[in-house]
Design an enzyme around this catalytic site. Sequence first.
Site, short mmCIF file in Angstrom:
data_model
loop_
_atom_site.label_atom_id
_atom_site.label_comp_id
_atom_site.label_asym_id
_atom_site.label_seq_id
_atom_site.Cartn_x
_atom_site.Cartn_y
_atom_site.Cartn_z
N GLY A 10 10.07 2.59 4.89
CA GLY A 10 10.12 2.17 2.92
C GLY A 10 11.87 2.61 3.38
O GLY A 10 12.69 3.07 3.11
N SER A 11 12.21 1.67 2.80
CA SER A 11 13.86 1.36 2.65
C SER A 11 14.80 1.39 1.34
O SER A 11 15.80 0.33 1.18
CB SER A 11 14.39 0.48 3.64
OG SER A 11 13.75 0.94 5.16
N GLY A 12 13.99 1.62 0.76
CA GLY A 12 14.59 1.35 -1.11
C GLY A 12 15.53 2.22 -1.29
O GLY A 12 16.10 2.98 -0.36
N GLY A 15 15.32 5.62 0.46
CA GLY A 15 14.72 4.97 1.44
C GLY A 15 16.03 5.80 1.93
O GLY A 15 16.42 6.19 3.37
N ASP A 34 11.15 -1.40 7.29
CA ASP A 34 10.89 -1.80 6.23
C ASP A 34 10.38 -3.15 6.25
O ASP A 34 10.78 -3.48 7.34
CB ASP A 34 12.10 -1.93 4.88
CG ASP A 34 11.29 -1.64 4.10
OD1 ASP A 34 11.51 -1.21 2.75
OD2 ASP A 34 11.43 -3.60 3.16
N ARG A 89 2.12 7.22 -12.95
CA ARG A 89 2.06 7.94 -11.73
C ARG A 89 1.01 6.94 -10.96
O ARG A 89 0.27 6.23 -10.08
CB ARG A 89 2.45 9.00 -11.06
CG ARG A 89 3.19 9.51 -10.70
CD ARG A 89 3.97 10.65 -10.70
NE ARG A 89 5.23 11.53 -11.00
CZ ARG A 89 5.44 12.22 -11.69
NH1 ARG A 89 4.17 11.97 -13.01
NH2 ARG A 89 6.83 12.41 -11.75
N ASN A 96 -0.30 1.22 -3.56
CA ASN A 96 0.41 2.08 -2.31
C ASN A 96 -1.16 2.15 -2.35
O ASN A 96 -0.46 2.69 -0.77
CB ASN A 96 1.01 2.54 -3.04
CG ASN A 96 2.75 2.32 -3.87
OD1 ASN A 96 2.45 1.33 -3.89
ND2 ASN A 96 2.60 3.26 -5.45
N ARG A 152 13.36 20.21 -11.00
CA ARG A 152 13.93 20.16 -12.75
C ARG A 152 13.75 21.04 -13.01
O ARG A 152 14.78 21.34 -14.23
CB ARG A 152 12.74 18.62 -12.80
CG ARG A 152 12.85 17.75 -12.22
CD ARG A 152 12.43 16.69 -12.59
NE ARG A 152 12.49 14.91 -11.71
CZ ARG A 152 11.54 14.15 -11.34
NH1 ARG A 152 10.33 14.61 -11.38
NH2 ARG A 152 12.53 13.04 -10.97
N HIS A 176 1.00 15.94 -8.92
CA HIS A 176 2.28 15.86 -9.08
C HIS A 176 2.41 14.39 -10.76
O HIS A 176 2.15 13.51 -10.25
CB HIS A 176 3.39 14.79 -7.73
CG HIS A 176 4.53 14.51 -8.68
ND1 HIS A 176 5.69 15.10 -8.79
CD2 HIS A 176 4.96 13.72 -7.83
CE1 HIS A 176 6.49 14.65 -9.37
NE2 HIS A 176 6.83 13.69 -8.61
#
Length: 320
Positions: A10-12, A15, A34, A89, A96, A152, A176
Amino acid sequence: MARKKIALIGSGMIGGTLAHIIGLKELGDVVLFDIAEGIPQGKALDIAESSPVDGFDVSLTGANSYDVIEGADVVIVTAGVARKPGMSRDDLLGINLKVMEQVGAGIKKYASSAFVICITNPLDAMVWALQKFSGLPTQKVVGMAGILDSARFRHFLSEEFKISVKDVTAFVLGGHGDSMVPLVRYSTVGGISLPDLVKMGWTTQEKIDQIIQRTRDGGAEIVSLLKTGSAFYAPAASAVSMAEAYLKDTKRVVPVAAYLSGQYGVKDTYVGVPVVIGAGGVERVIEIDLDKEEKAAFEKSVSAVQKLCEACIAVAPGLK
């Protein structure tokens, strides 16, 4: 000694950020994968061209075929669709899950000895499915969530107390998602527990409750602000810290989505718990003592995760 190899599937936004941080830390050579042609190649080249300025020596490669990940020491999975405003999510599950099936097959064929970190949402269900699809040992497949949620929580606490974030310890149990369990009793500032700080007049229980809710909504807050994407800097930093603990065998105690085989009374489920990460992957699951209220909240969170896993089985019966 040959450099370690880290594969990013994944190269978003996550990534690309992962590749940059890994380069800056010189953790190992990076391969970006990707399905979108040009994206991994372009990001790899861009980051590589920053190396003379920042002074790091790693190889960065981009590709569109899974064979590029062959022999990777660590695989970090970010592939999939990100949240948009108004989405939970869990809304991403169907899309996914299909991605995890393809990724799992690629890892099984080319990187079966790797330590695998999953970031794709809905996290706990996706890491569970990815482990099943890949067939890797459960201690070598983990999900990145607890470190991010805890970060967070720590950030919001440091803002409330106007102190260094380095002096705040906190961790979050459970899935999560909206049912995550920030543990107030085990969270400290300079070694002083949050309940004691409330007694000392440093803050109020009402403010702590607001911070807990903001922690639960942390991802959604960023999605609503960005409008066209989701968080990527903090998730990437969190995943790199996990990879570093594995590669350097540092035995870090960190909250991650780990496979439970009876710990906390839970079986065949990935959920956020504190673990020790070293060269063996998840070397130990730490079972902390929960009071009645904490236990009830944790069980509610586990139940939410298990329902998502059941939804995965409905889509892909082979996961059963």
